[in-house]
Enzyme design. Structure first.
Site, PDB file in Angstrom:
ATOM      1  N   ASP A 102       0.976  -1.563  -0.166  1.00  0.00           N
ATOM      2  CA  ASP A 102       0.414  -0.272   0.148  1.00  0.00           C
ATOM      3  C   ASP A 102       0.939   1.157   0.002  1.00  0.00           C
ATOM      4  O   ASP A 102       1.547   1.415   1.093  1.00  0.00           O
ATOM      5  CB  ASP A 102      -0.993   0.049   0.901  1.00  0.00           C
ATOM      6  CG  ASP A 102      -2.409   0.426   1.167  1.00  0.00           C
ATOM      7  OD1 ASP A 102      -2.293   1.311   0.397  1.00  0.00           O
ATOM      8  OD2 ASP A 102      -3.151  -0.228   1.393  1.00  0.00           O
ATOM      9  N   ASP A 204      -3.145   4.825  -2.634  1.00  0.00           N
ATOM     10  CA  ASP A 204      -4.320   4.986  -2.069  1.00  0.00           C
ATOM     11  C   ASP A 204      -4.955   6.276  -2.130  1.00  0.00           C
ATOM     12  O   ASP A 204      -3.434   7.326  -2.400  1.00  0.00           O
ATOM     13  CB  ASP A 204      -3.422   5.340  -0.046  1.00  0.00           C
ATOM     14  CG  ASP A 204      -4.489   5.569   0.884  1.00  0.00           C
ATOM     15  OD1 ASP A 204      -5.207   5.149   1.190  1.00  0.00           O
ATOM     16  OD2 ASP A 204      -4.610   6.814   1.130  1.00  0.00           O
ATOM     17  N   HIS A 329     -11.665  -2.767   3.543  1.00  0.00           N
ATOM     18  CA  HIS A 329     -11.040  -2.236   5.008  1.00  0.00           C
ATOM     19  C   HIS A 329     -11.692  -1.395   4.851  1.00  0.00           C
ATOM     20  O   HIS A 329     -12.461  -0.480   6.168  1.00  0.00           O
ATOM     21  CB  HIS A 329      -9.844  -2.606   5.293  1.00  0.00           C
ATOM     22  CG  HIS A 329      -9.192  -0.797   4.140  1.00  0.00           C
ATOM     23  ND1 HIS A 329      -8.975  -1.255   3.208  1.00  0.00           N
ATOM     24  CD2 HIS A 329      -8.541   0.275   4.645  1.00  0.00           C
ATOM     25  CE1 HIS A 329      -8.097   0.198   2.377  1.00  0.00           C
ATOM     26  NE2 HIS A 329      -7.938   1.140   4.338  1.00  0.00           N
ATOM     27  N   ASP A 330     -12.708  -0.353   4.149  1.00  0.00           N
ATOM     28  CA  ASP A 330     -13.386   0.804   4.335  1.00  0.00           C
ATOM     29  C   ASP A 330     -14.908   0.577   3.975  1.00  0.00           C
ATOM     30  O   ASP A 330     -15.650   1.756   4.532  1.00  0.00           O
ATOM     31  CB  ASP A 330     -12.834   1.625   3.257  1.00  0.00           C
ATOM     32  CG  ASP A 330     -11.547   1.953   3.404  1.00  0.00           C
ATOM     33  OD1 ASP A 330     -10.974   2.260   4.389  1.00  0.00           O
ATOM     34  OD2 ASP A 330     -11.051   2.437   2.699  1.00  0.00           O
TER      35      ASP A 330
HETATM   36  C1  GLC Z   1      -7.613   5.621   2.007  1.00  0.00           C
HETATM   37  C2  GLC Z   1      -7.994   4.179   3.081  1.00  0.00           C
HETATM   38  C3  GLC Z   1      -8.340   4.404   3.927  1.00  0.00           C
HETATM   39  C4  GLC Z   1      -7.835   5.194   4.872  1.00  0.00           C
HETATM   40  C5  GLC Z   1      -7.758   7.084   3.730  1.00  0.00           C
HETATM   41  C6  GLC Z   1      -6.974   7.509   4.400  1.00  0.00           C
HETATM   42  O1  GLC Z   1      -9.579   5.554   1.083  1.00  0.00           O
HETATM   43  O2  GLC Z   1      -8.142   3.310   1.879  1.00  0.00           O
HETATM   44  O3  GLC Z   1      -8.272   3.429   4.849  1.00  0.00           O
HETATM   45  O4  GLC Z   1      -8.532   6.135   5.926  1.00  0.00           O
HETATM   46  O5  GLC Z   1      -7.415   6.691   2.447  1.00  0.00           O
HETATM   47  O6  GLC Z   1      -5.613   7.207   4.293  1.00  0.00           O
END
Ligand code: GLC
Length: 547
Positions: A102, A204, A329-330
């Site tokens: 990531d 990301d 995970h979101d």
């Molecule tokens: C992305 C990630 C999330 C995070 C956000 C800020 O959307 O998947 O989990 O909170 O970026 O980095």
């Protein structure tokens, strides 16, 4: 040369997302770690996935659980040491598993040395590495941009009397990607990991990376409903995201990745299809896979899904390779969103559509959203906007490995509670049950690995009644018919034009397997089938000669 060699690994294979805190603990501190992942590599190899994408494990104050990074080139002690990562990479490669990291380039932690320097004075050489601005004439924030985690996206900095911009938490200041030194520093970080041998990056919030140069106000969103929507949607992010110049950055990232052989660039992008596909770039110059989230929150309805798939397919140009994501995970867990009885149908959809599937850990055993008592909430989004169902902890509960204590995720106290249903839903039991969801995933992945028609063949939608999805996947070697019943009632499928006769090779209900199918197919409630067609479909099949 086999068909597998003619296609890229990331086109043929399945990507499996690991949220490292929740996958497997190895030292009893209640948090998953890298050695825990090593321990489970045999499981992943058995499942048949091609690659694992690991959410961030770098040093971080953990305000956003690792998405606030204070050092891009190390491992947080909670997850282990760099030597553990090196071993993980070697052990994964030994099993022919790729490893995708990531990469979080949009923002750093406010504890990253770059930000500490930048905030130290207005004349610091790194001042413009971040986005600083004077107050508006009334002394308030420079504009109306809103953080994804609620509130103004601008934070006042007393020390230097300016605001800085943060698309997420105030502890996650946004980098200024217009600055050449920021780009150079980041590309060097990418090379650091690529030199180690990592197989690619999931970038990301790729569409956030560049913001309007003039910091213009975003227009108000007339459809905003404060009861239902995240506060972020009060304005439409016309100027704070998806700016034309972001494509230059993505092109440069792609050039870095292309300095190495067989590496992959994925972009996390929540945008409508017509904008999403622009992130492929021209002539394969940007992301290999702009993540396609069109089905991650969509109503579980055959008409809707058909129209999404058709629109997406129609938007892709010759070299744009599709991909599908049903969970991450979101977002709420897939099985909670559509119901456990439909989980097998969803597995079949994900693994038989054209394009690379991404599978979120635990979805293969039908994990549902965990119940997180108020006092155990960890996710900053839930803490900032409680009670709107935006919290992400429920989708991040520990992996349910077996029916032993804490599902054998940890010998300590798990950082989030293990879901109480782990005794009925866990890897160990499902591996022993030929009828389980896990075995369905395993068998579908196996079939996909064997059959080029399913992995890389063409996709052809078929007309069907309202509650069914039906399509053909074919190439010069084989043709498959997929029929999915998205309801909990029996349905029958009668193709308008005969797709041919065949045999059910995989069904969500094993009793149907090996059945011969002819003109009419009766499906049980919540049933999905993959049929190998004996006679090819009427339309000539195009071949899988290579991309
Ligand atoms: C992305 C990630 C999330 C995070 C956000 C800020 O959307 O998947 O989990 O909170 O970026 O980095």
């Amino acid at each position: 040369m086999s068909w597998q060699d003619r296609w890229e690994w990331w086109q043929r294979g399945v990507i499996y997302q690991i949220y490292p805190r929740s996958f497997q603990d190895s030292n009893g501190d209640g948090c998953g770690d890298l050695r825990g992942i090593i321990k489970r590599l045999d499981y992943l190899a058995w499942l048949g996935v091609e690659a694992v994408w690991i959410s961030p494990f770098y040093p971080s104050p953990m305000k956003d659980f690792g998405y606030d990074i204070s050092d891009y080139k190390d491992v947080h002690p909670l997850f282990g040491k760099m030597a553990d990562f090196d071993e993980l990479l070697a052990e994964a490669h030994r099993r022919n598993l790729k490893v995708i990291l990531d990469l979080v380039p949009n923002h750093t932690s406010d504890q990253h040395p770059w930000f500490l320097e930048s905030a130290s004075s207005t004349s610091n050489p790194k001042r413009n590495w971040y986005i600083w601005s004077d107050p508006a004439p009334d002394g308030g924030p420079p504009n109306n941009w809103i953080s994804e985690f609620a509130g103004s996206a601008w934070e006042w900095h007393e020390g230097t009397q300016q605001y800085y911009y943060h698309a997420f938490l105030k502890e996650q200041p946004d980098l200024n990607w217009r600055h050449p030194e920021v780009r150079a520093a980041f590309y060097q970080t990418m090379r650091f990991w690529l030199d180690k041998g990592v197989d690619g990056f999931r970038v990301d919030v790729m569409w956030h990376m560049i913001k309007d140069e003039h910091l213009r106000n975003n227009p108000h969103n007339p459809d905003y409903d404060p009861e239902r929507d995240s506060p972020y949607h009060e304005v439409i992010p016309v100027y704070s995201a998806d700016q034309p110049e972001v494509h230059n950055v993505v092109r440069e990232m792609r050039l870095v990745v292309d300095e190495y052989k067989n590496r992959l660039l994925i972009g996390e992008i929540y945008l409508p299809i017509e904008k999403l596909v622009t992130y492929y770039g021209n002539e394969e110059s940007e992301a290999h896979l702009p993540f396609n989230f069109q089905l991650i929150g969509a109503p579980w309805d055959a008409d809707h899904i058909r129209s999404v798939v058709d629109t997406y397919e129609a938007s892709l140009r010759q070299h744009d390779w599709p991909n599908w994501v049903l969970g991450n995970h979101d977002k709420p867990r897939l099985a909670s969103r559509i119901g456990r009885e439909q989980a097998g149908v969803a597995a079949m959809l994900l693994l038989t559509l054209r394009g690379t599937p991404t599978l979120y850990y635990g979805d293969e055993i039908g994990m549902v959203d965990g119940n997180i008592p108020q006092e155990q909430v960890k996710d900053p989004r839930e803490l900032n906007c409680p009670g709107r169902g935006l919290g992400r902890d429920p989708a991040r509960t520990p992996m349910q490995w077996d029916n032993g204590p804490s599902a054998h995720f940890t010998e300590g106290v798990p950082w989030l509670p293990v879901n109480s249903d782990y005794r009925e839903h866990n890897v160990g039991d499902q591996q022993r049950d030929e009828h389980s969801l896990l075995m369905l995933y395993h068998r579908l992945i196996e079939l996909r690995r064997r059959e080029s028609a399913l992995a890389v063949g063409t996709y052809e939608p078929l007309e069907s009644s309202a509650n069914l999805l039906a399509y053909l996947r074919h190439d010069h070697k084989a043709s498959f018919l997929v029929v999915l019943n998205l309801t909990n009632e029996p349905q029958s499928f009668k193709p308008r034009s005969r797709p041919g006769t065949g045999q059910v090779v995989i069904s969500t209900h094993r009793e149907s397997e090996l059945q011969e199918v002819k003109d009419r197919i009766d499906l049980r409630p919540n049933e999905g089938i993959v049929v190998r067609l004996a006679s090819p479909p009427e339309r000539p099949a195009s071949s899988a000669e290579g991309p």
